[in-house]
Design a protein around this motif. Sequence first.
Motif, short mmCIF file in Angstrom:
data_model
loop_
_atom_site.label_atom_id
_atom_site.label_comp_id
_atom_site.label_asym_id
_atom_site.label_seq_id
_atom_site.Cartn_x
_atom_site.Cartn_y
_atom_site.Cartn_z
N PHE A 131 44.63 21.53 79.67
CA PHE A 131 44.19 20.92 78.42
C PHE A 131 43.72 22.00 77.45
N ALA A 132 43.00 23.00 77.94
CA ALA A 132 42.54 24.09 77.09
C ALA A 132 43.72 24.88 76.53
N ALA A 133 44.76 25.07 77.33
CA ALA A 133 45.95 25.78 76.85
C ALA A 133 46.67 24.96 75.77
N HIS A 134 46.73 23.66 75.99
CA HIS A 134 47.29 22.76 74.97
C HIS A 134 46.50 22.89 73.67
N GLN A 135 45.18 22.90 73.76
CA GLN A 135 44.35 23.03 72.57
C GLN A 135 44.57 24.38 71.88
#
Length: 360
Positions: free
Chosen positions: A49-53
């Motif tokens: 999720f952090a990479a997506h963000q």
Amino acid sequence: MKPLSVSSNRREFLRNSAAVMASGAIVSGGSSAGDEPPTQPSQESAAHFAAHQEARRKELWGLLGDLPWQHRPGPVKLVRTEKHDGYTLERLVLDLNGEEPVPALLLLPDKRQTPAPGLLYIHWHGGMYGLGKEQLLKGVEAQPAYAGVCAEKGLVTLAIDSWCFGERQREADGHTGEEDAFKRMLWKGQVLFGKMMFDEFRALDYLAGRAEVDPQRLGVFGMSMGSTKAWWLAALDPRVRLCVDVCCLTDFDELIKTQALKEHGIYYYVPSLLKHFQTAQINELIVPRPRLSVNGRRDPLTPPAGVEKIRDYLMPLYRSQGNQRDCRIELYDSAHVELPEMRRLVLEWLDRYLVEPSGA
């Protein structure tokens, strides 16, 4: 040495800044426009999720036009120091963008922690082009001043004049000056809102670098235009620990449906934004950091159906990626005004997430 390109500088900053969250495989953004509801990311690990963000954050920066990433801020000018009840005020001129100086106020509470939490206060629009950063000290009819509150809570507070406002108002007719700036920048491949956000981003740099400030406890706060800039900045910059916005969490599609585009100034409109992001998807970049948004049901700038849409999109993400209690989005029976009950809630969140060192 050959200077880095703008895009290289942006990548370098996002790669090296302490603000950047965990790395990992990039997840599809799921951007949407028009009447289609935004596609929520599937439940996934915190790292994914952090990479997506991170990927989406770079995409959002990319919509804000040519920005002076290569500029390195010069020395700060102290114009004068003023003693007020409970705080000292420094009147400063900052070099944030290399194009024009940025007048600023820095409020240093007499009683504060060492180091102290920092707050970036972002002024509103309201057609009050001559006010700018002075709103922190003077307040307006729709929102009493916050200087005393910041001093009482020990918040080292910075406020700058935005492009076209305060001491940066270049024409007697502020509305004409704002429109001229918007048009001139478009010709140059720039976006007025992008230039505004870049200055706030660099202002946060300055605040975080002050010896009095704890860079792990940085908040952003604003009403109206200040609200919009607060949640954009929190989305763009993971250093923001707490985002508090008053009366401007506006869903773009609902604004179109209610034929209320005229309610917002020209600064608000970012070219091609709806091809990439809806409001909820910008706000998704704040998750799981603490977030409070208070709005009025009778406020034409903020259609209530849109506020509810954003809330319903974000709450499952806070449940899966953080803590549901860290996001609160409220609607009150009011117009474009900060009610006393709104302020009480704002003060509670400032205490909980900035003033208390544990953030408990």
